[in-house]
Design an enzyme around this catalytic site. Structure first.
Site, PDB file in Angstrom:
ATOM      1  CG  HIS A 157      -1.429   1.451  30.725  1.00 46.62           C
ATOM      2  ND1 HIS A 157      -2.480   1.984  30.044  1.00 46.62           N
ATOM      3  CD2 HIS A 157      -1.666   1.733  32.035  1.00 46.62           C
ATOM      4  CE1 HIS A 157      -3.325   2.557  30.889  1.00 46.62           C
ATOM      5  NE2 HIS A 157      -2.862   2.417  32.095  1.00 46.62           N
ATOM      6  CD  GLU A 212       1.267  11.572  37.388  1.00 46.75           C
ATOM      7  OE1 GLU A 212       0.643  12.629  37.163  1.00 46.75           O
ATOM      8  OE2 GLU A 212       0.715  10.475  37.597  1.00 46.75           O
TER       9      GLU A 212
END
Lengths: 363, 445
Positions: free
Chosen positions: A196, A126
Site C-alpha cells: 500500500h 485490474e
C-alpha cells in the site's frame, strides 16, 4: 492499532509486576475498557505511531482561474472528475468501489450526479479495468479508470505497456486509446508496507507511448489530472495518498490545465539542484531551507511533475554533465520491498537528503 | 445431482429439439428441491423450511452432499445446418439467403484461400518475413462477418482475415501490410497479417493473445452508451481463452451488460498444444454460463450455422444489452504459421481428413451446386480469375518501395516529443555518413 499496542503494553506490565489479582478484571462484560489504557500511561515503553516525515507546503493562492475553494487533494481530484463528467458527455469513471465514493473518497457524489452508467464499479480485476478502459477509448469516448492502489497496477502491465502505449504506433494511427486516463493512489503513507506504499512509476518510465504524471499538491493535482484526461495519449496519474487529506489549498472551482511534460522550478538557486516529484517535493523544499540556514547553500528546487516524457531541458541544461562539481546523488528507498515497521528508517527523509547534500558540497 | 441432472436434461432436450431451431444454453433454473412449507409453529425443525439469505447466490438448500460432475463426455451439442456434404438437414434452419449473398460467401472464402497459398509460398521464398494461413477456418470468418453489420467494430486475434475479406478489404492492402510497403495503412510497423482497417471497423491486430477481449467489452459498453444499435464482435482461439484477459472480458461483459459477441474459434490446436492440454472442461462454451452468459456451440465449418448463430446473437445482444458466447468448432488445417511445421505434433492423416472430408469451402460448394448456383465450369473460371487477381496484387506489392524511415518515429504519441525529434534528426545525420550500410534503396525518400 493504538488500542492493541496499549493492550500489549498493559499485559506485559502485568506479567512483570506479578500482580495476579488483576487477572480477575479480564472477565465479564464492560471490562474490555480496562485494556484500553491511554498510550501516555504506558510511558516510553509504548511506541506511538510516527508523525509524517514531511510538512505539506501549500503554494500561494492563484486567482488566475477564477473563484477558488479550500480543497484537500482528494477533493481536488473529485473536482477534476466532476468538471470532466460535466463537460464531456462521453466521459465515464470506473474501477473498484468507485460507485459509493471510492476507498479514498475521490469519487464521492459523482454517481448520484451523473448516473450509474457513467460512474460504476467493475469486478475486481485490474487487467480487466485497463483493458476495458482501452476499449472505451478506442471508440473515442473518454475513459477514466481507477486502480485502487498503485501496488495493484501490475496485472494491468501488459495492457498498459503492450497495448495502450502501442495502440497508435502499431496501427499507423488508424486507432488510438488517447482518451484513456488511469488514476491510482501512490506512494508511502506511514503504515502501508509492501502493498500500500509503492511508487511504481519507474516501471513505466521507459515505455514510449504513455505519459506518467505525479502531482505534489491539490492545485497541481486538479490541473494535471485535467490535462491528462484531455491529453490525446493514454496517461497514468499517480496520486500521493499521504497528501489526500494532509494537503489543503485553495483550488479553482472551474477547470484549468497545467501542462504535461513541463517541470516546475519552485525555487531558484545557484549551488545545488534538487529534483523530486509527489510527496518528496515537500521534503526537498525543507532540505533547501535547511541547506540555506545551516550551510549557506543556495538550492534550486524542481518538481518534475511528468515522469515520461520528461522535461529534460529544465532539469539538465545542454552539456551540464561536463560542468558538475560533484557526482549526481540519488536519495531513495533502499533496494528492499517497502517495509512496514521499518518505514521511518526506509524512506529518504530530510536528514538523509540533507546529508547527501552536505557530502556533495564537500566533495 | 439435481444440478448435474438439470444440465444433462437440457442437452438431451436440445438434441431432440433439432426441429425447433437454435437453443442457447441457459443457466439451470433456480427452482430447486425445496417445497414451500406453510408456517407452522409446532413444526418439527427441517432445514428445508428456511430460505437461504446469502447475497452471493440465488439457490435452495440441499442436505445431500454431492459434487457437481462436469460433463465432458456428452458436452454442449454442436449446432449445424448442413451435413458434411453440404445438404441442409433441417429445412427450417436454412437461412434462405439469396444467391448473390451465398456466392459472396463462397468467393470470399476461396479468394482468401488463394491469397493464403500465394502469400505462404512468398514467405517460403523469402519475399515476406512471416505469414499465417486460415485454412479450414474460412467458414468461421465469413459466416460471422456476414451476420454482423458492416459498421460493427471487430476485434480479432490473428486468424480472421476472412472477416476483412468479406468486408471487401482490397488485396492490395492485405499485401501492402504483409510486405510493409509504402501503401500499408499501418505504416510498416508490424509483422505480416497484423491487419487493421478504420474504414471497415476492423481494429488493428496485436500479437499478445486475448488482450483484445476486455478491450472489445469496453468498446461494446461505449456503443451501448452511444445508443446506436451497434454490437461488437471479438474473435479469439481456444488457446487464447485460457488467458486471464479472457476471464476478465467475460466477467466484465456480463456484469456491465455489454452488447458483445464473443466468438471463439476452437480449431483443436494452439500451435502444438492440443485441446486436451489446454483445458479439461467442456471447451469454451461451457464457461459462458459460469459467467451468466448466453452460450452456444456451433459447427464452424458450416457457414450457415455460423451465420444463423451470429445473426441471432447479434440481434439479441443489441436488443437486450447482454453478451453472447459462440464457440465455433473447426480445425486448423494449416500450420500455426510459417515458423511452424505441424508434422512434428500431428499426423498427416488427421489433417487430410479435415481437408478432404469436412471443409467449409467444399460443403458450401456442394450446397451451391445442389441449388444450381455453381458448377465445375464456373469453379474453373473463378479459380483462374482469383489466382490472377492475387498474383497481380502480389507483384505490385512486391515492386513498391517501403515507407520513408522517418515513419519510424511518428505516432508514438499524437505529437512528437522533443527528445524523439532529436533522435529522428540524429538518425538522419547518421544516414548521411553511413547510409551505404543501410537498405535505403528500398525505402521511399
Amino acid at each position: 492499532m493504538a488500542a492493541v499496542t496499549a493492550t500489549a503494553g498493559w499485559l506485559l506490565r502485568l506479567r512483570v509486576a506479578g500482580i495476579r489479582g488483576q487477572w480477575r478484571r479480564l472477565h465479564g462484560a464492560g471490562q474490555a475498557r480496562a485494556f484500553l489504557r491511554p498510550a501516555s500511561a504506558g510511558g516510553d515503553a509504548v511506541q506511538r505511531r510516527q508523525v509524517a516525515h514531511f510538512t505539506f507546503q501549500p503554494d500561494p493562492e492563484t486567482h488566475e482561474y477564477g473563484q477558488t475553494q479550500k480543497m484537500n487533494l482528494f477533493q481536488a481530484v473529485t473536482s477534476a472528475l466532476d468538471n470532466s463528467l460535466a463537460r464531456d458527455p462521453t466521459a465515464v469513471v470506473f474501477g473498484e468501489d468507485v460507485a459509493f465514493g471510492g476507498v479514498f473518497r475521490c469519487t464521492v457524489g459523482l454517481r448520484d450526479k451523473y448516473g450509474k452508467d457513467r460512474v460504476f464499479n467493475t469486478p475486481l480485476c485490474e487487467q480487466g479495468i485497463v483493458g476495458f478502459g482501452i476499449g472505451i477509448a478506442v471508440t473515442g469516448a473518454t475513459a477514466i479508470a481507477e486502480i485502487q492502489f498503485a501496488d495493484y497496477i501490475f496485472p494491468a502491465f501488459d495492457q498498459i505497456v503492450n497495448e495502450a502505449a502501442k495502440y497508435r504506433y502499431r496501427s499507423g494511427d488508424l486507432f488510438n486509446c488517447g482518451s484513456l486516463t488511469i488514476r491510482s493512489p501512490w506512494g508511502c503513507v506511514g503504515h502501508g508496507a509492501l502493498y500500500h506504499s509503492q511508487s511504481p512509476e519507474a516501471f513505466f518510465a521507459h515505455c514510449p507511448g504513455i505519459k506518467v504524471v505525479v502531482p505534489r499538491s491539490p492545485f497541481q493535482a486538479k490541473g494535471l489530472l485535467l490535462s491528462c484526461i484531455e491529453d490525446k495519449n493514454p496517461c497514468i496519474f499517480f496520486e500521493p495518498k499521504i497528501l489526500y487529506r494532509a494537503a489543503v489549498e485553495q483550488v479553482p472551482v472551474e477547470p484549468y490545465k497545467i501542462p504535461l511534460s513541463q517541470a516546475e522550478v519552485i525555487q531558484e538557486g545557484s549551488d545545488v539542484t534538487l529534483v523530486a516529484w509527489g510527496t518528496q517535493v515537500h521534503v526537498i523544499r525543507e532540505v533547501a531551507a535547511m541547506a540555506q540556514e545551516k550551510l549557506g547553500v543556495s538550492c534550486e528546487v524542481i518538481d518534475l511533475r511528468t515522469i515520461i516524457p520528461w522535461d529534460v531541458d529544465t532539469v539538465c541544461k545542454e552539456e551540464c554533465f561536463l560542468n558538475l562539481e560533484a557526482p549526481i546523488s540519488r536519495v531513495c528507498g533502499y533496494d528492499t520491498p517497502f517495509p512496514h515497521i521499518f518505514e521511518p528508517f526506509y524512506i529518504p527523509d530530510k536528514w538523509k537528503c540533507y546529508d547527501a547534500l552536505r557530502k556533495m558540497i564537500n566533495y | 445431482m439435481a444440478v448435474a441432472a438439470g444440465v444433462l436434461r437440457i442437452s438431451e432436450l436440445s438434441r431432440g429439439l433439432g426441429q425447433a431451431g437454435l437453443l442457447f444454453l441457459r443457466r439451470p433454473g433456480t427452482r430447486g428441491l425445496a417445497r414451500c412449507h406453510p408456517q407452522r409453529q409446532q413444526q418439527h425443525f427441517s432445514s428445508l423450511d428456511e430460505k437461504p439469505q446469502f447475497p452471493g447466490a440465488s439457490a435452495e438448500f440441499i442436505d445431500k452432499l454431492e459434487f457437481i460432475q462436469p460433463n465432458v463426455i456428452s458436452g454442449i451439442p454442436i449446432y449445424r445446418v448442413m451435413d458434411r456434404q453440404g445438404q441442409i438437414i433441417n429445412p427450417s434452419e436454412d437461412p434462405h439467403l439469396p444467391q448473390e449473398k451465398v456466392l459472396k460467401f463462397y468467393k470470399s472464402m476461396t479468394l482468401l484461400n488463394t491469397m493464403d497459398r500465394i502469400l505462404y509460398e512468398s514467405q517460403r521464398q523469402g519475399r515476406i518475413s512471416f505469414y499465417m494461413t486460415n485454412y479450414g477456418e474460412e467458414g468461421t470468418h465469413v459466416g460471422s462477418a456476414a451476420a454482423m453489420d458492416n459498421t460493427d467494430l471487430v476485434f480479432g486475434q490473428y486468424r480472421e482475415a476472412g472477416v476483412l475479406m468479406y468486408r471487401d478489404y482490397p488485396l492490395e492492402l492485405f499485401m501492402a501490410q504483409c510486405y510493409g510497403n509504402a501503401s500499408d495503412q499501418g505504416k510498416g510497423r508490424q509483422m505480416p497479417v497484423h491487419y487493421g482497417c478504420k474504414e471497415r471497423h476492423f481494429v488493428t491486430i496485436s500479437s499478445p493473445l486475448a488482450t483484445q477481449i476486455p478491450q472489445a467489452v469496453g468498446a461494446a459498453y461505449a456503443a451501448k452508451r452511444a445508443n446506436d444499435n451497434k454490437a461488437v464482435i471479438c474473435y479469439f482461439g481456444e488457446g487464447a481463452a485460457s488467458e486471464g484477459d479472457a476471464h476478465a472480458g467475460f466477467n466484465f461483459a456480463a456484469t456491465l451488460e455489454c452488447p458483445i459477441i464473443f466468438f471463439c474459434r476452437n480449431n483443436g490446436y494452439a500451435i502444438s498444444t492440443p485441446t486436451s492440454e489446454q483445458y479439461r472442461g467442456d471447451g469454451i462454451a461451457a464457461r459462458g454460463p459460469g459467467y451468466g452468459i448466453m452460450s452456444i456451440r456451433v459447427d464452424g465449418n458450416d457457414v450457415f450455422a455460423v451465420y444463423n448463430a451470429t445473426k441471432e446473437a447479434r440481434r439479441r445482444a443489441v436488443a437486450e444489452n447482454q453478451p453472447f458466447l459462440i464457440e465455433a468448432m473447426t480445425y486448423r488445417i494449416g500450420h500455426h504459421s510459417t515458423s511452424d511445421d505441424s508434422s512434428a505434433y500431428r499426423s498427416v492423416d488427421e489433417v487430410n481428413y479435415w481437408d478432404k472430408q469436412d471443409h467449409p469451402i467444399s460443403r458450401l460448394r456442394h450446397y451451391l451446386q445442389s441449388r444450381g448456383w455453381w458448377d465445375d465450369e464456373q469453379e474453373k473460371a473463378w479459380r483462374k480469375q482469383s489466382r490472377k487477381k492475387v498474383m497481380e496484387a502480389f507483384e505490385q506489392a512486391e515492386r513498391k518501395p517501403k515507407p520513408n524511415p522517418n515513419l519510424l518515429f511518428s505516432d508514438v504519441y499524437q505529437e512528437m516529443p522533443a527528445q524523439l525529434r532529436k533522435q529522428q534528426e540524429a538518425l538522419a545525420q547518421h544516414l548521411q555518413t553511413y547510409g551505404e550500410h543501410y537498405p535505403l534503396e528500398h525505402f521511399e525518400k
